[in-house]
Design a protein around this motif. Structure first.
Motif, mmCIF file in Angstrom:
data_model
loop_
_atom_site.group_PDB
_atom_site.id
_atom_site.type_symbol
_atom_site.label_atom_id
_atom_site.label_comp_id
_atom_site.label_asym_id
_atom_site.label_seq_id
_atom_site.Cartn_x
_atom_site.Cartn_y
_atom_site.Cartn_z
ATOM 1 N N GLU A 83 -1.584 14.244 0.620
ATOM 2 C CA GLU A 83 -2.541 13.148 0.682
ATOM 3 C C GLU A 83 -2.205 12.066 -0.345
ATOM 4 O O GLU A 83 -2.290 10.872 -0.059
ATOM 5 C CB GLU A 83 -3.953 13.688 0.431
ATOM 6 N N ALA A 84 -1.782 12.483 -1.538
ATOM 7 C CA ALA A 84 -1.409 11.517 -2.576
ATOM 8 C C ALA A 84 -0.185 10.715 -2.147
ATOM 9 O O ALA A 84 -0.122 9.500 -2.356
ATOM 10 C CB ALA A 84 -1.143 12.234 -3.885
ATOM 11 N N LYS A 85 0.790 11.381 -1.526
ATOM 12 C CA LYS A 85 1.993 10.683 -1.059
ATOM 13 C C LYS A 85 1.639 9.673 0.026
ATOM 14 O O LYS A 85 2.148 8.548 0.030
ATOM 15 C CB LYS A 85 3.011 11.680 -0.509
ATOM 16 N N GLU A 86 0.769 10.060 0.951
ATOM 17 C CA GLU A 86 0.378 9.148 2.021
ATOM 18 C C GLU A 86 -0.371 7.944 1.469
ATOM 19 O O GLU A 86 -0.143 6.816 1.896
ATOM 20 C CB GLU A 86 -0.489 9.878 3.045
ATOM 21 N N GLU A 131 -0.091 6.693 -1.534
ATOM 22 C CA GLU A 131 0.880 5.862 -2.255
ATOM 23 C C GLU A 131 1.713 5.038 -1.280
ATOM 24 O O GLU A 131 1.972 3.853 -1.512
ATOM 25 C CB GLU A 131 1.788 6.767 -3.091
ATOM 26 N N ALA A 132 2.109 5.644 -0.172
ATOM 27 C CA ALA A 132 2.894 4.921 0.829
ATOM 28 C C ALA A 132 2.083 3.782 1.438
ATOM 29 O O ALA A 132 2.605 2.681 1.655
ATOM 30 C CB ALA A 132 3.365 5.881 1.913
ATOM 31 N N LYS A 133 0.793 4.018 1.704
ATOM 32 C CA LYS A 133 -0.056 2.957 2.256
ATOM 33 C C LYS A 133 -0.214 1.816 1.267
ATOM 34 O O LYS A 133 -0.205 0.648 1.640
ATOM 35 C CB LYS A 133 -1.429 3.520 2.622
ATOM 36 N N GLN A 134 -0.348 2.160 -0.021
ATOM 37 C CA GLN A 134 -0.496 1.123 -1.037
ATOM 38 C C GLN A 134 0.769 0.280 -1.124
ATOM 39 O O GLN A 134 0.719 -0.934 -1.232
ATOM 40 C CB GLN A 134 -0.826 1.744 -2.390
ATOM 41 N N ARG A 135 1.922 0.937 -1.081
ATOM 42 C CA ARG A 135 3.191 0.188 -1.112
ATOM 43 C C ARG A 135 3.300 -0.715 0.102
ATOM 44 O O ARG A 135 3.758 -1.851 0.009
ATOM 45 C CB ARG A 135 4.374 1.164 -1.138
ATOM 46 N N GLU A 136 2.895 -0.195 1.253
ATOM 47 C CA GLU A 136 2.983 -0.973 2.483
ATOM 48 C C GLU A 136 2.090 -2.206 2.409
ATOM 49 O O GLU A 136 2.506 -3.293 2.795
ATOM 50 C CB GLU A 136 2.563 -0.095 3.660
ATOM 51 N N THR A 137 0.886 -2.061 1.889
ATOM 52 C CA THR A 137 -0.008 -3.211 1.803
ATOM 53 C C THR A 137 0.482 -4.208 0.770
ATOM 54 O O THR A 137 0.296 -5.415 0.934
ATOM 55 C CB THR A 137 -1.450 -2.782 1.464
ATOM 56 N N GLN A 138 1.125 -3.734 -0.284
ATOM 57 C CA GLN A 138 1.672 -4.649 -1.290
ATOM 58 C C GLN A 138 2.846 -5.428 -0.712
ATOM 59 O O GLN A 138 3.017 -6.605 -0.985
ATOM 60 C CB GLN A 138 2.117 -3.880 -2.530
#
Length: 84
Positions: A42-45, A47-54
């Motif tokens: 869940e933490a990896k997902e 983090e990936a969503k946050q990177r994608e939105t950035q």
């Protein structure tokens, strides 16, 4: 003599049944994932969503995007015009 033949046939059938079950694979149950592993995934997902939105530069959260997609209405955030 008949009992011996019956016993041999039943043991051979049981062995064949076990072999077929083993060959068939899983029993439909999902593999168990421990609580710690679920938290890590869940933490990896997240983090990936946050990177994608950035990277894309969007400011809407996933919930807001889902609301817009389902209702077609965009919510606007209002800020006070003057701060006193």
């Amino acid at each position: 003599m008949m009992n011996r033949r019956k016993k041999i046939n039943s043991t051979l059938k049981a062995k064949a049944k076990k072999a077929n079950a083993k060959k068939a694979g899983g029993n439909g149950k999902a593999k168990y994932v421990s609580k710690a592993d679920r938290a890590a995934l869940e933490a990896k997902e997240l983090e990936a969503k946050q990177r994608e939105t950035q990277q894309t530069g969007t400011s809407q959260t996933d919930d807001e995007q889902n609301d817009v997609a389902s209702t077609g209405v965009v919510k606007l955030e209002t800020q006070p015009l003057c701060s006193q």
